[in-house]
Structure formats: C-alpha cells, structure tokens
Design a protein around this motif. Structure first.
Motif, PDB file in Angstrom:
ATOM      1  N   VAL A   1       0.686  -1.238   0.005  1.00 54.29           N
ATOM      2  CA  VAL A   1      -0.016  -0.127  -0.086  1.00 54.29           C
ATOM      3  C   VAL A   1       0.900   1.312   0.034  1.00 54.29           C
ATOM      4  CG1 VAL A   1      -2.021  -0.983   1.170  1.00 54.29           C
ATOM      5  CG2 VAL A   1      -0.009  -0.407   2.376  1.00 54.29           C
ATOM      6  N   ALA A   2       2.109   1.123   0.512  1.00 53.74           N
ATOM      7  CA  ALA A   2       3.068   2.470   0.446  1.00 53.74           C
ATOM      8  C   ALA A   2       3.396   2.673  -1.037  1.00 53.74           C
ATOM      9  CB  ALA A   2       4.351   2.144   1.344  1.00 53.74           C
ATOM     10  N   ASP A   3       3.353   1.658  -1.813  1.00 50.39           N
ATOM     11  CA  ASP A   3       3.759   1.958  -3.133  1.00 50.39           C
ATOM     12  C   ASP A   3       2.441   2.445  -3.840  1.00 50.39           C
ATOM     13  OD1 ASP A   3       6.297   0.424  -3.926  1.00 50.39           O
ATOM     14  OD2 ASP A   3       5.253  -0.808  -2.771  1.00 50.39           O
ATOM     15  N   VAL A   4       1.448   2.159  -3.696  1.00 50.33           N
ATOM     16  CA  VAL A   4       0.085   2.385  -4.197  1.00 50.33           C
ATOM     17  C   VAL A   4      -0.218   3.963  -3.855  1.00 50.33           C
ATOM     18  CG1 VAL A   4      -2.418   2.306  -4.288  1.00 50.33           C
ATOM     19  CG2 VAL A   4      -0.814   0.184  -4.267  1.00 50.33           C
ATOM     20  N   TYR A   5       0.273   4.372  -2.796  1.00 55.75           N
ATOM     21  CA  TYR A   5       0.203   5.633  -2.175  1.00 55.75           C
ATOM     22  C   TYR A   5       0.805   6.838  -2.808  1.00 55.75           C
ATOM     23  CZ  TYR A   5      -1.750   9.097   1.347  1.00 55.75           C
ATOM     24  OH  TYR A   5      -2.601  10.008   1.900  1.00 55.75           O
ATOM     25  N   LEU A   6       2.133   6.265  -3.032  1.00 60.05           N
ATOM     26  CA  LEU A   6       3.060   7.235  -3.980  1.00 60.05           C
ATOM     27  C   LEU A   6       2.656   7.272  -5.312  1.00 60.05           C
ATOM     28  CD1 LEU A   6       5.901   8.909  -4.317  1.00 60.05           C
ATOM     29  CD2 LEU A   6       7.025   6.767  -4.637  1.00 60.05           C
TER      30      LEU A   6
END
Length: 205
Positions: free
Chosen positions: A156-161
């Motif tokens: 989810v960190a990747d998706v946020y960026l």
C-alpha cells in the motif's frame, strides 16, 4: 464492508487494498459537496475520504483503515510482508507519503485563504510547495536506486506514492529528472489490482 472515496484521491489506496484482499466489498464514489453534507459529517466530522464502514465500525484516516485491513487479512500481505520487521519498513514509507508528502500538495490544490486574491503571493506559495514536493520525491527516487518497492514486494505504500505521482502529472510538475520514479510509476500502473481500481473509478492512464 463499504469504502467511500473520491476518484483519484488518496482513498484509491484502501480501494486497491480491498481489491487485493479479494473479499466482498462495496465502494461508493462521493463528491466534494457530499462529503461536506450533514449526512456524511455524521460519519466523518472532518468531511474527508477515505471512510470505511464495517458493520458498526466506522474508520477514517488511511493508516488506520489500512492497518485494520492488514490485521483482518494478514495473509494478503498488503504491507508487502507478513513479518513485523518488513511491515514496519513499508509502514515508515506509508507514513512519509501519507503525512509529509501528501501535506506538501495541499497549497497546490488549494491556496490558503489569506492568499486569495493576491496573485503574487499565490504564485509564491505554489512555487514553494512545488519545490517541497520535488524535494521529497528526490528522497523516494534515491531509495529506488537500490530497491524495486517500498516494502519487500508491492504494498500500500507503493500505491500511495503512485497516486501522488498521478497528482504530479495532473499539476504539470516536471519529474523528468527522476528516472527511478518514472520506472516505478509504470511498474505500479501495471499491477492488476491498481488497473482494476482505476477502471472502476473511471480513470484512464
């Protein structure tokens, strides 16, 4: 389980997480007017998205929602791992993207009330905000010289960026200096869950 979201907003992150998890859920698109309505403010007095309702549980704030989903479905590894150590690494980046970087975009979308009607001040505020966004993105780009994702695997960190990089495109910010971020963007855009959620939101790449 029901998620309220504004298309293209940071609520895309839990939307993708729900898609990865693969259990039944409902996603309801809302408008800026609706999230300021009395009906919605009963659920979230801040008048913001995302908002997750699971039976009698009403959750706001991305990090709270994502942590809850991860605790419910740890085997889905929405933080990119099942180990506490590696999940913490992804959580660190999620907090950075959710707290520091997201906040830096605010003046680019909406200038402070004190600057309204003052074109020179507005331009100066936006210039400083854009420089701050670029500075923070340089941190992420440098990290990507040695890593593929901001967790052990896509999280989810990747998706946020990814969502924030979409905002940069919308705002016309020049990211040509960040080759790592450009390659990263294409990798995340190719994820099936991400593609599915963008289509469901009516967003095309």
């Amino acid at each position: 389980m029901k998620l309220y979201y504004l298309p293209g907003s940071c609520a895309t992150v839990p939307y993708v997480a729900l898609e990865w998890i693969g259990e039944p859920y409902e996603a309801q698109a809302v408008t800026h007017d609706y999230i300021k309505s009395a009906e919605y403010l009963v659920l979230n007095p801040q008048g913001q998205v995302p908002l997750l309702v699971d039976n009698d549980l009403v959750l706001t704030q991305n990090i709270a929602i994502l942590t809850y989903l991860d605790n419910l479905f740890p085997e889905k590894k929405i933080f990119g791992s099942k180990t506490a150590r590696d999940k913490a690494k992804a959580m660190k980046w999620l907090a950075f993207f959710n707290g520091d970087l997201h906040k830096a975009f605010v003046p680019l979308f909406r200038v402070p009330a004190y600057a309204e009607g003052n074109e020179e001040l507005t331009n100066e505020i936006r210039k400083d905000a854009a420089a701050n966004v670029i500075r923070m993105l340089s941190i992420a780009d440098e990290y990507l010289t040695r890593h593929i994702h901001f967790g052990e695997q896509i999280s989810v960190a990747d998706v946020y960026l990814f969502v924030e990089l979409r905002w940069c495109k919308m705002l016309g910010l020049d990211l040509s200096q960040f080759a790592n971020l450009q390659a990263f963007y294409q990798r995340i855009a190719a994820d099936v869950g991400v593609k599915t959620v963008l289509i469901k939101q009516g967003i095309s790449e």
